[in-house]
Design an enzyme around this catalytic site. Structure first.
Site, PDB file in Angstrom:
ATOM      1  N   HIS A   1      22.713  43.313  65.668  1.00 36.68           N
ATOM      2  CA  HIS A   1      21.303  42.434  65.615  1.00 36.68           C
ATOM      3  C   HIS A   1      21.084  41.688  64.240  1.00 36.68           C
ATOM      4  O   HIS A   1      21.371  42.248  63.383  1.00 36.68           O
ATOM      5  CB  HIS A   1      20.090  43.193  66.169  1.00 36.68           C
ATOM      6  CG  HIS A   1      19.057  42.495  66.516  1.00 36.68           C
ATOM      7  ND1 HIS A   1      19.131  41.375  67.070  1.00 36.68           N
ATOM      8  CD2 HIS A   1      17.810  42.683  66.095  1.00 36.68           C
ATOM      9  CE1 HIS A   1      17.692  40.973  67.310  1.00 36.68           C
ATOM     10  NE2 HIS A   1      16.908  41.767  66.620  1.00 36.68           N
TER      11      HIS A   1
ATOM     12  N   CYS B   1      20.287  35.893  69.015  1.00 38.91           N
ATOM     13  CA  CYS B   1      19.572  36.124  67.757  1.00 38.91           C
ATOM     14  C   CYS B   1      19.896  35.508  66.554  1.00 38.91           C
ATOM     15  O   CYS B   1      19.275  34.952  65.558  1.00 38.91           O
ATOM     16  CB  CYS B   1      19.506  37.697  67.570  1.00 38.91           C
ATOM     17  SG  CYS B   1      21.122  38.254  67.162  1.00 38.91           S
TER      18      CYS B   1
ATOM     19  N   ASP C   1      12.241  39.108  63.469  1.00 35.55           N
ATOM     20  CA  ASP C   1      13.081  39.718  64.531  1.00 35.55           C
ATOM     21  C   ASP C   1      13.040  38.822  65.796  1.00 35.55           C
ATOM     22  O   ASP C   1      11.880  38.800  66.207  1.00 35.55           O
ATOM     23  CB  ASP C   1      12.504  40.953  64.854  1.00 35.55           C
ATOM     24  CG  ASP C   1      13.762  41.924  65.714  1.00 35.55           C
ATOM     25  OD1 ASP C   1      14.068  41.043  66.652  1.00 35.55           O
ATOM     26  OD2 ASP C   1      13.894  43.033  65.343  1.00 35.55           O
TER      27      ASP C   1
END
EC number: 3.4.22.-
Length: 271
Positions: free
Chosen positions: A213, A100, A228
């Site tokens: 995250h 991520c 996201d």
């Protein structure tokens, strides 16, 4: 350098993510409150490692993605679709290996392109996706080196993250702001900052279970887009209640079905 977000659409290691109904009242009040704390490093945040990929949801395939030109104007009603009512660009399977941080860096680099172009660029098998994976590996190596030299997890994470962002041609602010999710305080200070026209922010989400995250936001022309890496892009008007509603829906999604309870958010402005 990146540009303002294109198209009409309106840190940390990584874990699983999440949905649940949200009241239709003032989210700025009911979200009550991401109590702002300046990132003093006195309290160490969890190390950002692991797989920050969402568990599959059988209902996801049936969820409609909103028109990129029509950001959501009403509160989500269905526990299964609350987050996805805000989605304006879909991204699937890009983050199954927990990259991520790298994907977020590449998203910032592509802000001048359209939403569909940005998502296509991040699709597995693309050169940009491969670049994101390389950036993630570099981030992890740097962080491990710093930890081996005695740096705390938060210090090592921020320094490693800033290094890969700078090497990607971005200009991250040197410090972060920390907000405790769910504590009584003033959520407006955070959402107003995120909603500031022309601003771009990297957000690190930390969960009570110990995972983390990375997501990102970009505000332009009266709308704010949240990216996201697990799901794609979500867009709302640059309004405090709208942005707070989106953040709550995102937190709900990570809680159910993924069992992750959002406890802290850090924000870092991209200069």
């Amino acid at each position: 350098m990146y540009d303002r977000i294109g198209g009409s659409s309106t840190r940390t290691s990584q874990t699983d993510e999440p949905s649940q109904s949200v009241d239709s009242g003032s989210f700025t009040e009911t979200l009550a409150d991401l109590a702002p704390q300046w990132s003093s490093r006195s309290g160490e945040l969890p190390d950002k490692m692991g797989a920050c990929c969402s568990k599959p949801d059988t209902l996801d395939a049936n969820v409609q993605t909103s028109s990129a030109s029509e950001p959501s104007t009403s509160s989500p009603e269905s526990p299964a679709t609350s987050l996805f009512e805000y989605r304006t660009a879909d991204l699937r399977d890009a983050n199954v290996d927990g990259i991520c941080v790298g994907l977020t860096a590449e998203w910032f680099r592509n802000l001048s392109n359209s939403p569909s172009t940005r998502m296509s660029a991040l699709t597995p098998g693309s050169q940009t996706h491969a670049s994101a994976a390389e950036r993630q590996q570099q981030y992890q190596r740097l962080k491990d080196q710093l930890r081996s030299r005695g740096a705390g997890s938060s210090q090592a994470d921020l320094q490693a993250q800033n290094t890969i962002l700078e090497e990607a041609g971005l200009e991250p602010a040197g410090e972060e702001k920390r907000f405790a999710f769910g504590k009584s305080s003033n959520v407006k200070s955070m959402v107003n900052e995120i909603n500031e026209d022309g601003s771009n922010h990297l957000l690190s989400l930390y969960f009570a279970e110990g995972g983390a995250h990375t997501v990102a936001t970009s505000a332009s022309n009266g709308t704010t887009t949240l990216f996201d890496p697990n799901y794609g892009e979500f867009t709302v008007r640059s309004d405090p209640d709208q942005m707070a509603s989106l953040l709550q829906s995102l937190a709900n999604r990570y809680r159910n079905p993924n069992g992750q309870h959002l406890s802290t958010i850090t924000t870092q402005r991209m200069q």
